[in-house]
Design an enzyme around this catalytic site. Structure first.
Site, PDB file in Angstrom:
ATOM      1  N   TRP B 155      50.686  -0.691  21.406  1.00  0.00           N
ATOM      2  CA  TRP B 155      50.421   0.680  20.941  1.00  0.00           C
ATOM      3  C   TRP B 155      50.290   1.613  22.138  1.00  0.00           C
ATOM      4  O   TRP B 155      50.398   2.825  22.000  1.00  0.00           O
ATOM      5  CB  TRP B 155      49.174   0.742  20.053  1.00  0.00           C
ATOM      6  CG  TRP B 155      47.863   0.839  20.762  1.00  0.00           C
ATOM      7  CD1 TRP B 155      47.148  -0.188  21.287  1.00  0.00           C
ATOM      8  CD2 TRP B 155      47.098   2.024  21.031  1.00  0.00           C
ATOM      9  NE1 TRP B 155      45.990   0.277  21.859  1.00  0.00           N
ATOM     10  CE2 TRP B 155      45.929   1.640  21.723  1.00  0.00           C
ATOM     11  CE3 TRP B 155      47.294   3.383  20.749  1.00  0.00           C
ATOM     12  CZ2 TRP B 155      44.969   2.550  22.149  1.00  0.00           C
ATOM     13  CZ3 TRP B 155      46.330   4.292  21.170  1.00  0.00           C
ATOM     14  CH2 TRP B 155      45.194   3.874  21.866  1.00  0.00           C
ATOM     15  N   SER B 183      47.863  16.167  13.176  1.00  0.00           N
ATOM     16  CA  SER B 183      46.466  16.128  13.623  1.00  0.00           C
ATOM     17  C   SER B 183      46.028  17.467  14.185  1.00  0.00           C
ATOM     18  O   SER B 183      44.909  17.918  13.945  1.00  0.00           O
ATOM     19  CB  SER B 183      46.275  15.086  14.716  1.00  0.00           C
ATOM     20  OG  SER B 183      46.423  13.811  14.201  1.00  0.00           O
ATOM     21  N   HIS B 315      39.109   3.743  33.157  1.00  0.00           N
ATOM     22  CA  HIS B 315      38.502   2.413  32.971  1.00  0.00           C
ATOM     23  C   HIS B 315      39.433   1.491  32.184  1.00  0.00           C
ATOM     24  O   HIS B 315      39.168   0.304  32.095  1.00  0.00           O
ATOM     25  CB  HIS B 315      37.091   2.486  32.370  1.00  0.00           C
ATOM     26  CG  HIS B 315      37.001   2.843  30.921  1.00  0.00           C
ATOM     27  ND1 HIS B 315      35.958   3.552  30.402  1.00  0.00           N
ATOM     28  CD2 HIS B 315      37.801   2.591  29.866  1.00  0.00           C
ATOM     29  CE1 HIS B 315      36.123   3.717  29.103  1.00  0.00           C
ATOM     30  NE2 HIS B 315      37.240   3.135  28.756  1.00  0.00           N
ATOM     31  N   LYS B 344      21.872   7.344  20.141  1.00  0.00           N
ATOM     32  CA  LYS B 344      22.241   7.399  18.729  1.00  0.00           C
ATOM     33  C   LYS B 344      21.710   6.179  17.985  1.00  0.00           C
ATOM     34  O   LYS B 344      21.144   6.289  16.896  1.00  0.00           O
ATOM     35  CB  LYS B 344      23.755   7.485  18.577  1.00  0.00           C
ATOM     36  CG  LYS B 344      24.344   8.698  19.256  1.00  0.00           C
ATOM     37  CD  LYS B 344      25.721   9.019  18.752  1.00  0.00           C
ATOM     38  CE  LYS B 344      25.675   9.497  17.334  1.00  0.00           C
ATOM     39  NZ  LYS B 344      25.304  10.910  17.218  1.00  0.00           N
TER      40      LYS B 344
END
Ligand code: HEM
Ligand SMILES: [Cu+2]
Lengths: 419, 538
Positions: B155, B183, B315, B344
């Site tokens: 992908w 989008s 990264h 969170k």
């Protein structure tokens, strides 16, 4: 290097007895799980060899791999502790504050001091982790003062190793250079034969290196990006076409170390293992001398003439390692992706045209320039095979001398055309 | 407030002819035309959700094939060329076809309802942004049938490998362009709707958290989809028009693609998780019957995750061999992301603390989200350490990591949201027993499938390979068995949703007593045109 061991020792010493006991218990629990799983799998898997499976990093064979292992263990324990700290109250809440047990909801929705604390503590933990990681990064990057340099080139789908000028290599003499192909037989992959112990992790020519020496590896690739990975060394470095990257390792224990290409590189990405054989320096020198002697023998062999049967026979094996991945063992190719050779115009037409494709490849496709990879004799054998295998009945024999001639002619002819 | 009084039969907004109450309820044109031409946010939301469900099942079927091939060492079902097509298309379709459209579907349905707006700001654009999706989906799926088969370069589409492919690779580029356009249009619509159409009195800091997360996500989308478009356009011109952006032979650099791709790709992973945060932050307080803990810090955490997501892209590229300074910079920024993420998780736990908990299906999924997403966060932290990442990059460990954040994170939050709002959408209660069965099967099978992948990666199994060495056989078999159960369990979900649409216990305006957002003031299902007079928020 001393310093790096230092932090590790400090860590070990700092961890208390109970901690250690926990580790032992966990290890025991895991190994009994492993026994159960293995039994389950033995019941379910087909015959053939079986290898001990791992649940952690492979045993490190270099200082860098050891540091990586330690870093991983440390972060894992930190995560485990945080996990407990977070999940204990969560599980408690899920049990204690159920409405079915009559829990009444309170209405608080803020607690600034608490929120500040749980923002700052993670920062502190992260800084503590970043420190040793930084040291290891710097150590991994330090390729200076190497004892020898090996050039690794990734090809679809094999590795090429070349020993760059090293003390004792006479000025001007060709460096030792060879290809390393998957050695697992096709029948094992296709499940027609039992799989061997090193299924998919075995090659015809491993990279041989001396133990105790810092070896700098410079990497590039011929076609697409590959990644040269030996887990036990803690080395994984992309090989990028058109660019040179470097990394290093120093193995202490003699042995055979196995890894794989780690960057998706096309159809046979799963079939280009990396095998490194580390031997004591004296043995390495003997091996190197042997390599040089063999090159002289090969040169002499290329000057001879062969019969069709001799070449076809050799060619079949070479075809299997070099060509079958795309053009398939039956010569039918993969329609749309790789052309068929069985009945193809090139493989049954004039020898020179056939030679040009094999020597120089087809730019922009997966068809490589094998002229750079294979000797005249090898190319002669492959061509002879392709022209006389399957339905092809060209009936002619391609001799090494013809390859050499075309190589030189082609080099002149194609030079201006390629610009 | 009584559900029906929220939508009184009063004249519409100025400039529109007054409507009577009956028309409010039967405002939809019938038949196929309703769906093709609809500009109604609810209809379009439904279309998005069904499209994404279809894609979820299709890409899931590809995953079943992958796991079937990997159940045992050796090649049994598909040859390596097809295998690579399966993995690439599974990833692309799940991300662009299933997860993202599902969240946009939620935004379409819920953002107007939660802010008290009558519809999206640009209804026609809304229609257009949906109808681009089936075109792109068809392109992607049909690319399996062109000569050479579908794109097989992952992908992530790295060149030079991507250069070697045939026509399917161009179809994939075109499809992604179309998906990107969709989008961007969707995101603009959401931003404008949220900023301009909130009910009187709903200040930004009074918006439901789901709306907040979508506002931030929409900004991320607008910022990075064009970057992806650039990357794949450069690839297209390299493939066909003689440019050499990514070819060293022409003075370009293949690694440049990776930089551009991940500059898009990292914010993209947050695009797929921030709305999930929003959904979970809606559901937990409802079933804890207690306000969300730390609303303000939640908003700031989401915003800082979004901001940091622009600073961590490399990264994903620690093994390309960038300089030590680069590796260190990206390691530190990546580790920083764990801080707001941790906040969170702590807030969610504190929300449950001293609540009055019940465990309906949406709550089960939301709790599983908190637990399993946390595990994905931990493996992310492990991967953030450059030396460890170099060992684990491109192994099954990474596959485990991103499935913990994307399946048990994004996908399970979507399931939570579907169960939570199905009563609102359909007017019927779903079958709770079936929902719970679906949940337990999914949660258990998910872990059986993906937890062993951590071990595989640690022990040295690369990802994207069709066949593997014998020491990886046991865990692969376990993962495959888990995967088949996981796949089959989703058919229960489909069945439950369909039967809920067909009928079921009437839901009433507000089936969840702890819910307090505006959508619950409307009838279930809400009238075709809702909030034609904006409500007032205290
Ligand atoms: C604490 C938070 C997180 C940290 C520290 C983190 C860190 C990382 C790192 C370092 C990698 C690179 C691994 C490699 O390829 O070697 C990675 C990969 C990945 N992460 Fe995360 N991550 C976090 C959360 C998330 C979230 C929330 C998502 C998505 C919802 C996500 C999705 C992914 C994906 C899809 C990949 C793999 C991309 C690929 O190579 O195909 N991560 N993560
Ligand atoms: Cu490779």
């Amino acid at each position: 290097m001393k310093k790096k061991d230092g932090w590790r020792q400090a860590m070990d010493a700092g961890s208390c007895q109970a901690w250690h006991r926990l580790r032992v218990i966990c290890a025991a629990a895991l190994s009994s799980c492993r026994g159960g799983l293995a039994a389950l799998a033995i019941g379910l898997l087909p015959g053939g060899a079986r290898a001990e499976f791992g649940i952690n990093l492979q045993p490190p064979a270099t200082i860098i791999a050891r540091q990586i292992d330690d870093l991983h263990t440390t972060i894992l324990w930190i995560c485990a502790v945080i996990l407990v700290v977070v999940f204990l109250p969560l599980v408690y809440a899920l049990i204690r504050f159920r409405r079915s047990r009559g829990a009444q909801a309170s209405t608080f929705h803020d607690n600034t001091p608490l929120e500040i604390v749980w923002t700052i503590i993670p920062v502190v933990i992260l800084v503590a982790m970043a420190w040793p990681a930084t040291e290891t990064v710097l150590a991994m990057k330090d390729t200076s003062a190497a004892d020898m340099t090996v050039k690794v080139t990734g090809h679809q789908w094999k590795w090429e190793y070349e020993y760059l000028a090293r003390d004792g290599t006479p000025e001007g003499s060709e460096p030792v250079r060879f290809f390393s192909n998957l050695a697992t037989p096709r029948e094992q992959i296709g499940n027609q034969a039992d799989k061997g112990e090193h299924y998919l992790l075995e090659v015809d020519n491993p990279l041989v290196v001396p133990t105790g020496k810092k070896i700098r590896v410079v990497l590039t690739a011929a076609d697409v990006i590959h990644s040269w990975w030996v887990p036990a060394f803690g080395v994984k470095q992309d090989a990028i076409p058109g660019f040179i990257r470097d990394t290093w390792f120093k193995v202490d224990e003699p042995g055979t170390y196995r890894g794989q290409c780690a960057e998706l590189c096309g159809v046979n990405h799963g079939y280009m293992p990396v095998v490194v054989k580390a031997v004591p320096p004296a043995e390495f020198d003997a091996w190197m001398a042997e390599q040089k002697a063999q090159r002289a023998i090969a040169k002499a062999a290329a000057a001879k003439t062969y019969t069709l049967a001799q070449l076809k026979d050799q060619g079949e094996k070479l075809y299997a390692t070099n060509c079958a991945a795309c053009h398939q063992p039956n010569g039918k190719g993969l329609p749309g992706a790789f052309p068929a050779l069985d009945g193809s115009k090139v493989a049954t037409g004039p020898v020179d045209g056939h030679l040009d494709v094999v020597l120089h490849g087809r730019p922009g496709t997966a068809m490589q320039a094998f002229g750079k990879q294979l000797s005249d004799l090898e190319i002669a054998a492959i061509l002879t095979y392709e022209r006389n295998a399957w339905g092809n009945r060209a009936g002619d024999v391609v001799q090494p001398a013809m390859v050499a001639a075309r190589r030189n002619a082609g080099a002149v002819a194609s030079a201006p055309a390629s610009n | 407030m009584d559900a029906h009084s929220a939508n009184p039969a009063i004249p519409g907004v100025p400039g529109h002819p007054p409507r009577d109450y009956a028309e409010e309820h039967h405002g939809a044109p019938g038949g196929l035309r309703r769906w093709l031409t609809s500009t109604n946010h609810k209809d379009i939301g439904t279309l998005y959700l069904w499209f994404s469900f279809a894609m979820f099942l299709f890409a899931g079927a590809l995953a079943m094939l992958i796991r079937a091939e990997l159940a045992r060492p050796g090649i049994q079902l598909v040859d390596p060329a097809v295998f690579n097509q399966l993995t690439a298309m599974h990833g692309l379709i799940m991300i662009f076809g299933a997860i993202m459209p599902a969240f946009v579907g939620f935004a379409n349905w819920m953002v107007p309802l939660q802010i008290g707006a009558p519809d999206m700001a640009f209804p026609r654009m809304n229609n257009w942004s949906f109808w681009l999706l089936p075109a792109a989906g068809t392109l992607l799926i049909s690319s399996f049938f062109v000569p050479g088969g579908a794109a097989a370069a992952g992908w992530t589409m790295y060149p030079p490998l991507y250069m070697q492919g045939g026509i399917a690779y161009d179809m994939t580029i075109l499809a992604i362009h179309i998906l990107g356009l969709s989008s961007i249009m969707g995101a603009i619509n959401i931003i404008v709707t949220i900023l301009n159409m909130r009910a009187t009195g709903m200040t930004l800091m009074k918006m439901p958290l789901f709306v907040w997360t979508w506002l931030i996500t929409a900004y991320l989308l607008v910022a990075v989809m064009p970057v992806l478009a650039c990357a794949i356009t450069m690839m297209l011109t390299d493939r066909h028009f003689g440019t050499h952006f990514f070819s060293a032979a022409g003075g370009g650099d293949p690694v440049l693609f990776q930089h551009v791709f991940w500059f898009f790709g990292h914010p993209e992973v947050y695009i797929m998780i921030l709305p999930a945060f929003g959904i979970v932050s809606t559901i937990l307080p409802t079933f804890a019957r207690k306000p969300l803990f730390g609303y303000t810090s939640m908003v700031y955490a989401v915003a800082s995750i979004a901001f940091l997501s622009f600073l961590v892209w490399a990264h994903h590229m620690f093994t390309t061999g960038m300089p030590a300074a680069g590796q260190l910079f990206f390691m530190y920024t990546t580790m920083l992301i764990a801080v707001p993420t941790g906040v969170k998780v702590f807030n969610w736990v504190a929300t449950l603390w001293r609540g009055s908990l019940t465990f309906e299906t949406p709550m089960l999924f939301a709790i599983a989200f908190v637990c399993l997403f946390t595990i994905g966060g931990f493996s992310g932290l492990v991967l953030a350490l450059v030396p460890v990442d170099i060992q684990l990059q491109d192994t099954y460990y990474v596959v485990a990591h991103f499935h913990y954040v994307l399946f048990s994170g994004a996908a399970m939050s979507i399931m939570a949201g579907v169960y939570y709002w199905l009563p609102k959408w359909t007017g019927h209660m779903y079958n709770e027993a079936l929902g719970k069965t679906h949940f337990w099967l999914t949660a258990i099978a998910f872990n059986v499938t993906f937890f062993p992948m951590h071990f595989l990666g640690l022990a040295g199994m690369p990802r994207r390979i069709p066949d593997y060495a014998l020491q990886f056989a046991e865990f692969n078999l376990i993962a495959s068995l888990g995967a088949f159960v996981l796949g089959a369990a989703q058919l229960l979900f489909l069945y439950n949703v369909i039967s809920c649409i067909r009928g079921g216990k009437p839901a009433g305006a507000k089936p969840w007593e702890g819910a307090d957002t505006l959508e619950w003031t409307l009838s279930s299902p809400p009238p075709y045109h809702s909030f034609t007079t904006p409500p007032t928020v205290r």
